[in-house]
Design a protein around this motif. Structure first.
Motif, short mmCIF file in Angstrom:
data_model
loop_
_atom_site.label_atom_id
_atom_site.label_comp_id
_atom_site.label_asym_id
_atom_site.label_seq_id
_atom_site.Cartn_x
_atom_site.Cartn_y
_atom_site.Cartn_z
N CYS A 7 0.81 -1.23 0.00
CA CYS A 7 0.00 0.00 0.00
C CYS A 7 0.84 1.28 0.00
N GLN A 8 2.16 1.12 0.01
CA GLN A 8 3.12 2.23 0.01
C GLN A 8 3.04 3.11 1.27
N SER A 9 2.37 2.63 2.33
CA SER A 9 2.31 3.37 3.58
C SER A 9 3.69 3.43 4.21
N LYS A 10 3.95 4.50 4.92
CA LYS A 10 5.20 4.63 5.65
C LYS A 10 5.02 4.25 7.12
N ASP A 11 3.82 3.81 7.47
CA ASP A 11 3.50 3.38 8.83
C ASP A 11 3.90 1.92 9.01
N ILE A 12 5.22 1.68 9.04
CA ILE A 12 5.73 0.32 9.11
C ILE A 12 6.56 0.15 10.38
N GLY A 13 6.67 -1.08 10.81
CA GLY A 13 7.49 -1.40 11.96
C GLY A 13 8.48 -2.48 11.62
N LYS A 14 9.61 -2.47 12.31
CA LYS A 14 10.64 -3.48 12.10
C LYS A 14 10.46 -4.54 13.18
N ILE A 15 10.27 -5.79 12.76
CA ILE A 15 10.01 -6.87 13.72
C ILE A 15 11.16 -7.87 13.78
N GLY A 16 12.16 -7.67 12.98
CA GLY A 16 13.34 -8.52 12.96
C GLY A 16 14.44 -7.80 12.20
N SER A 17 15.60 -8.44 12.10
CA SER A 17 16.72 -7.76 11.44
C SER A 17 16.42 -7.43 9.98
N HIS A 18 15.60 -8.27 9.33
CA HIS A 18 15.23 -8.02 7.93
C HIS A 18 13.74 -8.26 7.72
N GLN A 19 12.94 -8.08 8.78
CA GLN A 19 11.50 -8.32 8.70
C GLN A 19 10.74 -7.06 9.11
N PHE A 20 9.64 -6.80 8.36
CA PHE A 20 8.87 -5.58 8.57
C PHE A 20 7.38 -5.89 8.60
#
Length: 67
Positions: A7-20
């Motif tokens: 969805c191209q949202s910038k409301d993202i979180g990092k849940i791992g070293s390479h996971q979002f």
């Protein structure tokens, strides 16, 4: 990756070293080099791959542009 691949949202979180995780459309993705894998989080917490939906469309679009 600074925005959601869905969805191209910038409301993202990092849940791992390479996971979002996207808080707008509730998908999860992982990045490994140039490869991105996209998942739907199911009610029980398991992940279902959405790669066939995302990357099949990209391949078709590229083929149309090349054609």
């Amino acid at each position: 990756m600074h925005s959601c691949p869905n969805c191209q949202s910038k409301d993202i979180g990092k849940i791992g070293s390479h996971q979002f995780y996207c808080w707008s459309c509730f998908i999860e993705w992982s990045v490994s080099g140039d490869k991105v894998s996209v998942f739907q989080v199911e009610e029980d917490g398991t992940l279902s791959s959405l790669d066939d939906l995302f990357f099949e469309q990209e391949e078709v679009s590229q083929q149309i542009q090349l054609g």
